[in-house]
Design an enzyme around this catalytic site. Structure first.
Site, PDB file in Angstrom:
ATOM      1  N   HIS A  51       3.728   7.361   4.024  1.00  0.00           N
ATOM      2  CA  HIS A  51       3.667   8.151   2.791  1.00  0.00           C
ATOM      3  C   HIS A  51       2.544   7.572   1.941  1.00  0.00           C
ATOM      4  O   HIS A  51       1.831   6.663   2.393  1.00  0.00           O
ATOM      5  CB  HIS A  51       5.014   8.150   2.058  1.00  0.00           C
ATOM      6  CG  HIS A  51       5.449   6.811   1.555  1.00  0.00           C
ATOM      7  ND1 HIS A  51       5.786   5.761   2.397  1.00  0.00           N
ATOM      8  CD2 HIS A  51       5.591   6.322   0.287  1.00  0.00           C
ATOM      9  CE1 HIS A  51       6.139   4.716   1.676  1.00  0.00           C
ATOM     10  NE2 HIS A  51       6.020   5.019   0.394  1.00  0.00           N
ATOM     11  N   HIS A 106       9.531  -4.400   4.507  1.00  0.00           N
ATOM     12  CA  HIS A 106       9.414  -3.898   3.138  1.00  0.00           C
ATOM     13  C   HIS A 106      10.493  -4.566   2.275  1.00  0.00           C
ATOM     14  O   HIS A 106      11.292  -3.917   1.589  1.00  0.00           O
ATOM     15  CB  HIS A 106       9.553  -2.375   3.094  1.00  0.00           C
ATOM     16  CG  HIS A 106       9.024  -1.766   1.829  1.00  0.00           C
ATOM     17  ND1 HIS A 106       9.818  -1.571   0.715  1.00  0.00           N
ATOM     18  CD2 HIS A 106       7.791  -1.309   1.488  1.00  0.00           C
ATOM     19  CE1 HIS A 106       9.101  -1.027  -0.246  1.00  0.00           C
ATOM     20  NE2 HIS A 106       7.861  -0.853   0.195  1.00  0.00           N
ATOM     21  N   HIS A 138       2.526   6.130  -1.290  1.00  0.00           N
ATOM     22  CA  HIS A 138       2.641   5.076  -2.288  1.00  0.00           C
ATOM     23  C   HIS A 138       1.509   4.077  -2.049  1.00  0.00           C
ATOM     24  O   HIS A 138       1.192   3.737  -0.895  1.00  0.00           O
ATOM     25  CB  HIS A 138       3.989   4.361  -2.171  1.00  0.00           C
ATOM     26  CG  HIS A 138       5.007   4.841  -3.155  1.00  0.00           C
ATOM     27  ND1 HIS A 138       6.348   4.919  -2.842  1.00  0.00           N
ATOM     28  CD2 HIS A 138       4.905   5.245  -4.453  1.00  0.00           C
ATOM     29  CE1 HIS A 138       7.024   5.361  -3.891  1.00  0.00           C
ATOM     30  NE2 HIS A 138       6.161   5.561  -4.883  1.00  0.00           N
ATOM     31  N   HIS A 152      12.561   9.889   0.395  1.00  0.00           N
ATOM     32  CA  HIS A 152      12.039   8.880  -0.526  1.00  0.00           C
ATOM     33  C   HIS A 152      11.628   9.547  -1.842  1.00  0.00           C
ATOM     34  O   HIS A 152      10.685   9.123  -2.504  1.00  0.00           O
ATOM     35  CB  HIS A 152      10.843   8.168   0.121  1.00  0.00           C
ATOM     36  CG  HIS A 152      10.427   6.905  -0.557  1.00  0.00           C
ATOM     37  ND1 HIS A 152      11.314   5.963  -1.026  1.00  0.00           N
ATOM     38  CD2 HIS A 152       9.181   6.407  -0.847  1.00  0.00           C
ATOM     39  CE1 HIS A 152      10.648   4.954  -1.560  1.00  0.00           C
ATOM     40  NE2 HIS A 152       9.352   5.209  -1.471  1.00  0.00           N
ATOM     41  N   ASP A 180       1.135   0.912  -2.227  1.00  0.00           N
ATOM     42  CA  ASP A 180       1.328  -0.345  -1.490  1.00  0.00           C
ATOM     43  C   ASP A 180       1.286  -0.151   0.019  1.00  0.00           C
ATOM     44  O   ASP A 180       1.189  -1.126   0.764  1.00  0.00           O
ATOM     45  CB  ASP A 180       2.633  -1.020  -1.910  1.00  0.00           C
ATOM     46  CG  ASP A 180       3.873  -0.171  -1.644  1.00  0.00           C
ATOM     47  OD1 ASP A 180       3.899   0.988  -2.086  1.00  0.00           O
ATOM     48  OD2 ASP A 180       4.824  -0.681  -1.004  1.00  0.00           O
ATOM     49  N   HIS A 181       1.318   1.095   0.485  1.00  0.00           N
ATOM     50  CA  HIS A 181       1.268   1.364   1.926  1.00  0.00           C
ATOM     51  C   HIS A 181      -0.133   1.710   2.429  1.00  0.00           C
ATOM     52  O   HIS A 181      -0.334   1.843   3.633  1.00  0.00           O
ATOM     53  CB  HIS A 181       2.237   2.493   2.281  1.00  0.00           C
ATOM     54  CG  HIS A 181       3.668   2.097   2.159  1.00  0.00           C
ATOM     55  ND1 HIS A 181       4.475   1.851   3.247  1.00  0.00           N
ATOM     56  CD2 HIS A 181       4.428   1.868   1.059  1.00  0.00           C
ATOM     57  CE1 HIS A 181       5.681   1.496   2.826  1.00  0.00           C
ATOM     58  NE2 HIS A 181       5.667   1.509   1.498  1.00  0.00           N
ATOM     59  N   ASP A 194       9.754   4.103   4.102  1.00  0.00           N
ATOM     60  CA  ASP A 194      10.542   3.935   2.877  1.00  0.00           C
ATOM     61  C   ASP A 194      11.494   5.106   2.732  1.00  0.00           C
ATOM     62  O   ASP A 194      11.077   6.278   2.771  1.00  0.00           O
ATOM     63  CB  ASP A 194       9.629   3.875   1.661  1.00  0.00           C
ATOM     64  CG  ASP A 194       8.939   2.528   1.512  1.00  0.00           C
ATOM     65  OD1 ASP A 194       9.005   1.720   2.463  1.00  0.00           O
ATOM     66  OD2 ASP A 194       8.335   2.288   0.453  1.00  0.00           O
TER      67      ASP A 194
END
Length: 361
Positions: A114, A310, A116, A212, A118-119, A235
């Site tokens: 996805h 995670h 976000h 999510h 941080d990914h 996530d």
């Protein structure tokens, strides 16, 4: 002590002092020898070619947006036969790919769960490393849900000047212009919530929708090769889709958040008058899975092993924190479960039921 032994001891101390002094004066030469040896080993290493046939998984980033000295941003390396894939590319994870023993130039594709930050905030670095290290002539395929084309195009624009500098400096033979950047491969799961996104050489990668919200679209992945299988949850809240896809897989890699430990942070933020952070800590609990819930999924699906990634919040290595994080897991899931750290590596040889774990760094 006899005089003879005393003299022998004195002579030994003198020789030790001389050797120490010699090493001190020769420290630069010795350091260069050691540096050359390390460089030769690292540049010659190609773990992809050295591994036995099968599925292999390494954590290049077991962390989350929380700063964690033991865990970079989310990143998982999967080797399926001769192919090298990367799933999510968080901050700091690109260097860990090298620490695991892999050559960035060998990476065949990236898969995003996805969008976000941080990914994917290490993706630009990975695109450059793969291009330069491998002298690749074609961009890196980047698979992801609808919207991945915007991510790839944006990174191409952000790094356009940098790529021009490198071509001008090193020349087109070293950094072929056609290999810069990535090629987006967007997909949309079907009515049943799943879609096959990659197939070749006996490898299959399926994406499946997870929950999510409000971060949507969001997917997990199931990878199979040589009679072995791995599921990455991505996530998600506790998800029936993850349980469905994980049925009888050899290894389930599942995200997890400890409400108990996040609650400590929420309370501390409140005590410090940091109301914005207190709200963040309160909000994140409702769109992640607890360790106990992930263990329930693993048990119901009959998975061979459970690896948590995670990790939320950060676990700084204090004695007992892993046990707090894993509270109640053993009561729910009867198989082996581990709190992931960067450097964890699993091997699933083709045609067997064996699952081996080791630490690569």
């Amino acid at each position: 002590m006899t005089p003879r032994r005393r003299r022998a001891l004195q002579l030994g101390l003198v020789l030790l002092a001389v050797a120490t002094a010699g090493a001190w004066w020769a420290r630069e030469a010795l350091s260069l020898v050691l540096a050359r040896w390390v460089a030769e080993r690292r540049l010659a290493s190609d773990l992809t070619a050295e591994l036995p046939d099968g599925l292999h998984l390494g954590l290049c980033g077991a962390g989350s947006p929380f700063p964690d000295e033991l865990r970079a941003g989310p990143c998982t390396v999967v080797v399926a036969g001769p192919r090298l894939f990367v799933f999510d590319v968080g901050a700091g994870s690109v260097r860990n790919i090298g620490r695991l023993g892999f050559q960035h130039g060998r990476i065949d594709a990236v898969f995003l769960t996805h969008f976000h930050s941080d990914h994917l905030d290490g993706l630009g670095e990975l695109l450059l490393q793969r291009w330069v290290a491998g002298a690749r002539n074609a961009p890196l395929p980047v698979y992801g849900p609808e919207g991945v084309q915007d991510v790839v195009a944006g990174l191409g624009q952000a790094y356009a000047a940098d790529s021009g500098y490198r071509i001008a400096h090193h020349g087109e033979a070293v950094v072929p212009p056609g290999g810069f950047g990535g090629t987006a491969h967007p997909f949309t799961p079907g009515p049943d919530g799943r879609v096959r996104v990659y197939a070749g050489g006996g490898v299959e990668v399926w994406a499946f929708t997870v929950d999510h919200l409000p971060a949507q679209p969001a997917v997990g992945y199931r990878i199979s090769y040589g009679g072995r299988s791995i599921v990455l949850s991505g996530d998600t809240r506790k998800s029936a889709a993850v349980q469905r896809e994980a049925a009888q897989v050899d290894l389930l890699v599942h995200e997890a958040l400890s409400p108990r430990l996040v609650g400590l942070l929420e309370g501390a933020a409140g005590q410090a008058g940091r109301e914005n952070l207190r709200r963040v800590f309160a909000d994140i609990v409702d769109y992640h899975t607890t360790p106990r819930e992930a263990a329930q999924i693993a048990e119901a699906a009959g998975v061979g092993a459970l690896l948590f990634n995670h990790i939320v919040p950060a676990l700084p290595g204090l004695p007992g924190l892993d046990e707090v994080f894993l509270q109640d897991v053993a009561q729910v899931y009867r198989g082996p479960a581990r709190v992931g750290r960067d450097g964890d590596f699993y091997s699933l040889p083709a045609g067997s039921r064996e699952t081996r774990h080791q630490r690569r760094f």
